[in-house]
Design an enzyme around this catalytic site. Sequence first.
Site, mmCIF file in Angstrom:
data_model
loop_
_atom_site.group_PDB
_atom_site.id
_atom_site.type_symbol
_atom_site.label_atom_id
_atom_site.label_comp_id
_atom_site.label_asym_id
_atom_site.label_seq_id
_atom_site.Cartn_x
_atom_site.Cartn_y
_atom_site.Cartn_z
ATOM 1 N N GLY A 140 0.823 -1.220 0.000
ATOM 2 C CA GLY A 140 0.000 0.000 0.000
ATOM 3 C C GLY A 140 0.845 1.254 0.000
ATOM 4 N N ILE A 186 1.176 3.800 2.301
ATOM 5 C CA ILE A 186 1.983 4.125 3.491
ATOM 6 C C ILE A 186 3.247 3.262 3.502
ATOM 7 C CG2 ILE A 186 2.093 4.030 6.028
ATOM 8 C CD1 ILE A 186 -0.851 4.760 6.105
ATOM 9 N N ASP A 198 -1.048 13.079 14.533
ATOM 10 C CA ASP A 198 -1.830 14.210 15.060
ATOM 11 C C ASP A 198 -0.931 15.100 15.919
ATOM 12 O OD1 ASP A 198 -4.469 12.969 14.184
ATOM 13 O OD2 ASP A 198 -3.666 11.429 15.496
ATOM 14 N N HIS A 245 -8.054 8.790 17.463
ATOM 15 C CA HIS A 245 -7.517 9.327 16.198
ATOM 16 C C HIS A 245 -8.715 9.544 15.275
ATOM 17 C CE1 HIS A 245 -5.164 10.057 12.667
ATOM 18 N NE2 HIS A 245 -5.680 9.009 12.053
#
Length: 326
Positions: A14, A16, A159, A187
């Site tokens: 993928g 990421i 974050d 999250h």
Amino acid sequence: MKEPVRVAITGAAGQISYSLLFRIASGQMLGRDQPLILQLLEIEPAMEALSGVVMELDDCAFDLVKDIVATDDPNEAFESVDYAMLVGSRPRGPGMERKDLLEANAQIFSDQGKALDSRASSQVKVLVVGNPANTNCLIAQRNAPHLDPRQFTAMTRLDHNRAKSLLSKKLSVHVSEVSGLSIWGNHSSTQYPDVSHASVRGNSISDLIEQTWLESEFIPRVQQRGAEIISARGLSSAASAANAAIEHMKSWVQGTEEQIVSMGVYSDGSYGVEPGLIYSFPCTCAGGNWEIVKGLEVNSFSQGRMDQTEAELIEERDAVSHLLPD
Ligand code: NAD
Ligand code: LMR
């Protein structure tokens, strides 16, 4: 030379992972002196794409990589692993909330929790990145009864980094000068980026920035940053997510010294958060363990936000109760 450690990465073909694998393989996560064996998991339709990623890893001729396993069998991928980075799962698209992915992704984490329980090293450190990360982490943890719940963590470091970057821009200081920030809770768009204990050059951020900016711009911007990126890129964040995953694991393994970081971890009831939830707290790490920073003063504004994100996590937990063995 140290003995090689085994690192499992799911969703290895993928987007990421395309940013993550090469940095791990070059020693940026576990150190330039730590050899490793990469154990890469994908689903069957993505195995050809994964074979291309493996060719590229081979073509880097990384000195630290001792072997690469590419498989669509979670039992093989998690065999004896010391670190497991659970990335593989569906990302959201425009207009979706991360919890809309729960139905699509929850089963993955139930199956992978079981496979980790039976195959991984008894000391494995698990990071869940796939969304909704906190609740997926809870599912994996609850399906791995032989592992300590403290071995399961969810990623809120992205974050944390987003919040740090926004504050540094607002105050025209370098990111390294912002400290003491924390992300509380989920999250998701209910997360609470908290500056009440943050400072810059010894000055409290609450004294430097007006509360109205914090409430009307900073908090919503951090909460919505994932959606902002999806809308601009047409795809969810990838390189910054990979970077945060590396920093999360590096902090956990190598320690944070006095620095506070944000990690989704198993709640022990600190700050009144329901025990057993995977909730993001301010943490420090040392000796391969994380600890929740205790004793921070919580004002009524913060308490309200912390309660709101806790309520969402309870709602998500209850929605997947069929996947949570006692
Ligand atoms: P992607 O679609 O590019 O890649 C996901 C990969 O996972 C795909 O190759 C897919 O084949 C694979 N996969 C699906 N089911 C699997 C399974 N059962 N086992 C192994 N692999 C499986 O998505 P991406 O952009 O890499 O994002 C992955 C996840 O990370 C998404 O859920 C996304 O929302 C989440 N994410 C989380 C954060 C965070 O801060 N926690 C940040 C960014 C993205
Ligand atoms: C992010 O925060 O960028 C990721 O969780 C992806 C998303 O869906 O927002």
